[in-house]
Motif scaffolding. Structure first.
Motif, PDB file in Angstrom:
ATOM      1  N   ARG A  45      15.191  18.310 -74.714  1.00 27.22           N
ATOM      2  CA  ARG A  45      14.110  19.152 -74.119  1.00 27.22           C
ATOM      3  C   ARG A  45      12.852  18.675 -73.606  1.00 27.22           C
ATOM      4  NH1 ARG A  45      15.600  21.451 -79.772  1.00 27.22           N
ATOM      5  NH2 ARG A  45      17.313  23.253 -79.104  1.00 27.22           N
ATOM      6  N   SER A  46      12.464  17.402 -74.068  1.00 25.70           N
ATOM      7  CA  SER A  46      11.071  16.858 -73.387  1.00 25.70           C
ATOM      8  C   SER A  46      11.327  16.480 -71.931  1.00 25.70           C
ATOM      9  CB  SER A  46      10.764  15.539 -74.267  1.00 25.70           C
ATOM     10  OG  SER A  46      11.643  14.556 -73.777  1.00 25.70           O
ATOM     11  N   PHE A  47      12.426  16.431 -71.338  1.00 30.57           N
ATOM     12  CA  PHE A  47      12.787  16.387 -69.964  1.00 30.57           C
ATOM     13  C   PHE A  47      12.323  17.710 -69.183  1.00 30.57           C
ATOM     14  CE2 PHE A  47      16.507  13.071 -71.009  1.00 30.57           C
ATOM     15  CZ  PHE A  47      15.543  11.993 -71.589  1.00 30.57           C
ATOM     16  N   GLN A  48      12.195  18.518 -69.927  1.00 28.13           N
ATOM     17  CA  GLN A  48      11.968  19.961 -69.337  1.00 28.13           C
ATOM     18  C   GLN A  48      13.335  20.438 -68.532  1.00 28.13           C
ATOM     19  OE1 GLN A  48       8.112  19.512 -67.917  1.00 28.13           O
ATOM     20  NE2 GLN A  48       7.297  18.971 -69.995  1.00 28.13           N
ATOM     21  N   ASP A  49      12.932  21.012 -67.468  1.00 24.75           N
ATOM     22  CA  ASP A  49      14.123  21.531 -66.582  1.00 24.75           C
ATOM     23  C   ASP A  49      14.361  20.675 -65.534  1.00 24.75           C
ATOM     24  OD1 ASP A  49      14.734  23.776 -68.174  1.00 24.75           O
ATOM     25  OD2 ASP A  49      12.926  24.984 -67.216  1.00 24.75           O
ATOM     26  N   LYS A  50      14.107  19.485 -65.635  1.00 24.25           N
ATOM     27  CA  LYS A  50      14.647  18.494 -64.539  1.00 24.25           C
ATOM     28  C   LYS A  50      16.093  17.936 -64.314  1.00 24.25           C
ATOM     29  CE  LYS A  50      10.844  14.910 -65.394  1.00 24.25           C
ATOM     30  NZ  LYS A  50      10.621  13.713 -65.641  1.00 24.25           N
ATOM     31  N   LYS A  51      16.488  18.335 -63.053  1.00 21.63           N
ATOM     32  CA  LYS A  51      17.704  17.925 -62.529  1.00 21.63           C
ATOM     33  C   LYS A  51      17.933  16.473 -63.019  1.00 21.63           C
ATOM     34  CE  LYS A  51      17.961  20.923 -58.432  1.00 21.63           C
ATOM     35  NZ  LYS A  51      18.445  20.946 -57.040  1.00 21.63           N
ATOM     36  N   LEU A  52      19.221  16.469 -63.384  1.00 20.19           N
ATOM     37  CA  LEU A  52      19.581  14.833 -64.016  1.00 20.19           C
ATOM     38  C   LEU A  52      19.578  14.023 -63.066  1.00 20.19           C
ATOM     39  CD1 LEU A  52      23.089  15.572 -66.035  1.00 20.19           C
ATOM     40  CD2 LEU A  52      20.794  15.373 -66.843  1.00 20.19           C
ATOM     41  N   SER A  53      19.453  14.273 -61.752  1.00 14.05           N
ATOM     42  CA  SER A  53      19.361  13.302 -60.522  1.00 14.05           C
ATOM     43  C   SER A  53      17.730  13.057 -60.508  1.00 14.05           C
ATOM     44  CB  SER A  53      19.861  13.790 -59.358  1.00 14.05           C
ATOM     45  OG  SER A  53      19.247  15.151 -59.050  1.00 14.05           O
ATOM     46  N   ALA A  54      16.637  13.992 -60.931  1.00 14.58           N
ATOM     47  CA  ALA A  54      15.563  13.682 -60.949  1.00 14.58           C
ATOM     48  C   ALA A  54      14.962  12.901 -62.294  1.00 14.58           C
ATOM     49  CB  ALA A  54      14.731  15.028 -60.828  1.00 14.58           C
ATOM     50  N   LEU A  55      15.647  12.467 -62.989  1.00 11.60           N
ATOM     51  CA  LEU A  55      15.275  11.963 -64.204  1.00 11.60           C
ATOM     52  C   LEU A  55      14.393  10.721 -63.777  1.00 11.60           C
ATOM     53  CD1 LEU A  55      17.948  12.542 -66.806  1.00 11.60           C
ATOM     54  CD2 LEU A  55      15.703  13.716 -66.781  1.00 11.60           C
ATOM     55  N   SER A  56      13.337  10.129 -64.527  1.00 11.82           N
ATOM     56  CA  SER A  56      12.912   9.039 -64.377  1.00 11.82           C
ATOM     57  C   SER A  56      13.728   7.767 -64.786  1.00 11.82           C
ATOM     58  CB  SER A  56      11.704   8.438 -65.153  1.00 11.82           C
ATOM     59  OG  SER A  56      11.768   8.559 -66.492  1.00 11.82           O
ATOM     60  N   PRO A  57      13.670   6.548 -64.508  1.00  9.77           N
ATOM     61  CA  PRO A  57      14.844   5.572 -64.884  1.00  9.77           C
ATOM     62  C   PRO A  57      14.804   5.505 -66.623  1.00  9.77           C
ATOM     63  CG  PRO A  57      13.425   4.634 -62.907  1.00  9.77           C
ATOM     64  CD  PRO A  57      12.886   6.026 -63.578  1.00  9.77           C
ATOM     65  N   GLN A  58      13.691   5.619 -66.987  1.00 13.92           N
ATOM     66  CA  GLN A  58      13.490   5.459 -68.687  1.00 13.92           C
ATOM     67  C   GLN A  58      14.330   6.683 -68.995  1.00 13.92           C
ATOM     68  OE1 GLN A  58      11.146   5.146 -66.493  1.00 13.92           O
ATOM     69  NE2 GLN A  58      10.282   3.059 -66.835  1.00 13.92           N
ATOM     70  N   GLU A  59      14.224   7.958 -68.332  1.00 16.75           N
ATOM     71  CA  GLU A  59      14.673   8.972 -69.153  1.00 16.75           C
ATOM     72  C   GLU A  59      16.145   9.081 -68.788  1.00 16.75           C
ATOM     73  OE1 GLU A  59      11.440  12.512 -68.311  1.00 16.75           O
ATOM     74  OE2 GLU A  59      12.545  11.861 -66.704  1.00 16.75           O
ATOM     75  N   ASP A  60      16.681   8.590 -67.693  1.00 20.63           N
ATOM     76  CA  ASP A  60      18.113   8.398 -67.331  1.00 20.63           C
ATOM     77  C   ASP A  60      18.793   7.435 -68.423  1.00 20.63           C
ATOM     78  OD1 ASP A  60      20.346   8.515 -65.130  1.00 20.63           O
ATOM     79  OD2 ASP A  60      20.105   6.597 -65.447  1.00 20.63           O
ATOM     80  N   PHE A  61      18.058   6.314 -68.529  1.00 18.31           N
ATOM     81  CA  PHE A  61      18.556   5.356 -69.512  1.00 18.31           C
ATOM     82  C   PHE A  61      18.690   5.917 -71.003  1.00 18.31           C
ATOM     83  CE2 PHE A  61      17.780   1.940 -72.844  1.00 18.31           C
ATOM     84  CZ  PHE A  61      18.639   0.948 -72.263  1.00 18.31           C
ATOM     85  N   ILE A  62      17.588   6.630 -71.534  1.00 17.72           N
ATOM     86  CA  ILE A  62      17.879   7.203 -72.783  1.00 17.72           C
ATOM     87  C   ILE A  62      18.950   8.220 -73.043  1.00 17.72           C
ATOM     88  CG2 ILE A  62      16.569   8.802 -74.569  1.00 17.72           C
ATOM     89  CD1 ILE A  62      14.011   7.438 -73.166  1.00 17.72           C
ATOM     90  N   LEU A  63      19.225   9.152 -71.956  1.00 16.02           N
ATOM     91  CA  LEU A  63      19.982   9.933 -71.936  1.00 16.02           C
ATOM     92  C   LEU A  63      21.527   9.336 -71.932  1.00 16.02           C
ATOM     93  CD1 LEU A  63      20.905  12.918 -71.903  1.00 16.02           C
ATOM     94  CD2 LEU A  63      20.630  12.662 -69.092  1.00 16.02           C
ATOM     95  N   GLY A  64      21.607   8.321 -71.030  1.00 11.97           N
ATOM     96  CA  GLY A  64      22.833   7.519 -71.213  1.00 11.97           C
ATOM     97  C   GLY A  64      23.241   7.041 -72.345  1.00 11.97           C
ATOM     98  N   ILE A  65      22.247   6.270 -73.074  1.00  9.93           N
ATOM     99  CA  ILE A  65      22.623   5.597 -74.325  1.00  9.93           C
ATOM    100  C   ILE A  65      22.852   6.592 -75.347  1.00  9.93           C
ATOM    101  CG2 ILE A  65      21.580   4.542 -76.237  1.00  9.93           C
ATOM    102  CD1 ILE A  65      22.190   2.614 -73.810  1.00  9.93           C
ATOM    103  N   MET A  66      22.316   7.877 -75.485  1.00  9.90           N
ATOM    104  CA  MET A  66      22.432   8.874 -76.414  1.00  9.90           C
ATOM    105  C   MET A  66      23.771   9.594 -76.385  1.00  9.90           C
ATOM    106  SD  MET A  66      18.702  10.643 -77.136  1.00  9.90           S
ATOM    107  CE  MET A  66      18.594  11.524 -75.436  1.00  9.90           C
ATOM    108  N   LEU A  67      24.432   9.649 -74.897  1.00  8.34           N
ATOM    109  CA  LEU A  67      25.623  10.154 -74.761  1.00  8.34           C
ATOM    110  C   LEU A  67      26.612   9.076 -75.013  1.00  8.34           C
ATOM    111  CD1 LEU A  67      24.739  12.226 -71.464  1.00  8.34           C
ATOM    112  CD2 LEU A  67      25.465  13.248 -73.625  1.00  8.34           C
ATOM    113  N   GLY A  68      26.270   7.904 -75.390  1.00  7.37           N
ATOM    114  CA  GLY A  68      27.001   6.976 -75.831  1.00  7.37           C
ATOM    115  C   GLY A  68      28.174   6.175 -74.531  1.00  7.37           C
ATOM    116  N   TYR A  69      27.373   6.340 -73.297  1.00 10.23           N
ATOM    117  CA  TYR A  69      27.759   5.470 -72.108  1.00 10.23           C
ATOM    118  C   TYR A  69      27.529   3.982 -72.740  1.00 10.23           C
ATOM    119  CZ  TYR A  69      27.427   9.811 -69.803  1.00 10.23           C
ATOM    120  OH  TYR A  69      27.320  11.238 -69.515  1.00 10.23           O
ATOM    121  N   ASN A  70      28.372   3.186 -71.781  1.00  7.07           N
ATOM    122  CA  ASN A  70      28.448   1.706 -72.068  1.00  7.07           C
ATOM    123  C   ASN A  70      27.028   1.106 -71.974  1.00  7.07           C
ATOM    124  OD1 ASN A  70      28.551  -1.272 -70.628  1.00  7.07           O
ATOM    125  ND2 ASN A  70      30.851  -0.701 -71.293  1.00  7.07           N
TER     126      ASN A  70
END
Length: 109
Positions: free
Chosen positions: A66-91
């Motif tokens: 929710r803190s990412f607000q309504d950003k498209k996944l492709s518009a996430l910052s490198p840090q947000e993208d990293f956090i999301l990937g880790i939380m989703l259980g990606y390698n």
């Protein structure tokens, strides 16, 4: 879709996965979110054209999404993208490499 949803709900409830993401046609969104609610999980829905991204899992993970607000996944910052990937259980190693590539410190490959 029900089998995938059921598997994710099971993994989240058992603690082996903190959060999951399903991308579904808009018309299935309510059915899926109703089942997520019934299982006592937090969720967040983001519109992606004619589909919805439904993030669901632990409260703290969904609060971060929710803190990412309504950003498209492709518009996430490198840090947000990293956090999301880790939380989703990606390698984790691949997520680290992806992050370093996005901040131009390490090429992928």
């Amino acid at each position: 879709m029900d089998d995938v949803l059921n598997a994710y709900v099971y993994e989240i409830k058992k603690g082996t996965k903190p959060m999951a993401l399903l991308t579904v046609p808009v018309e299935l969104s309510k059915k899926i979110t109703d089942k997520i609610k019934k299982n006592g999980l937090s969720f967040c829905v983001r519109e992606v054209g004619k589909k919805h991204n439904i993030f669901f899992g632990s409260d703290v993970c969904i609060d971060i999404v929710r803190s990412f607000q309504d950003k498209k996944l492709s518009a996430l910052s490198p840090q947000e993208d990293f956090i999301l990937g880790i939380m989703l259980g990606y390698n984790r190693v691949e997520q680290c490499s992806r992050y370093l590539n996005k901040i131009h410190l390490h090429p992928i490959g």
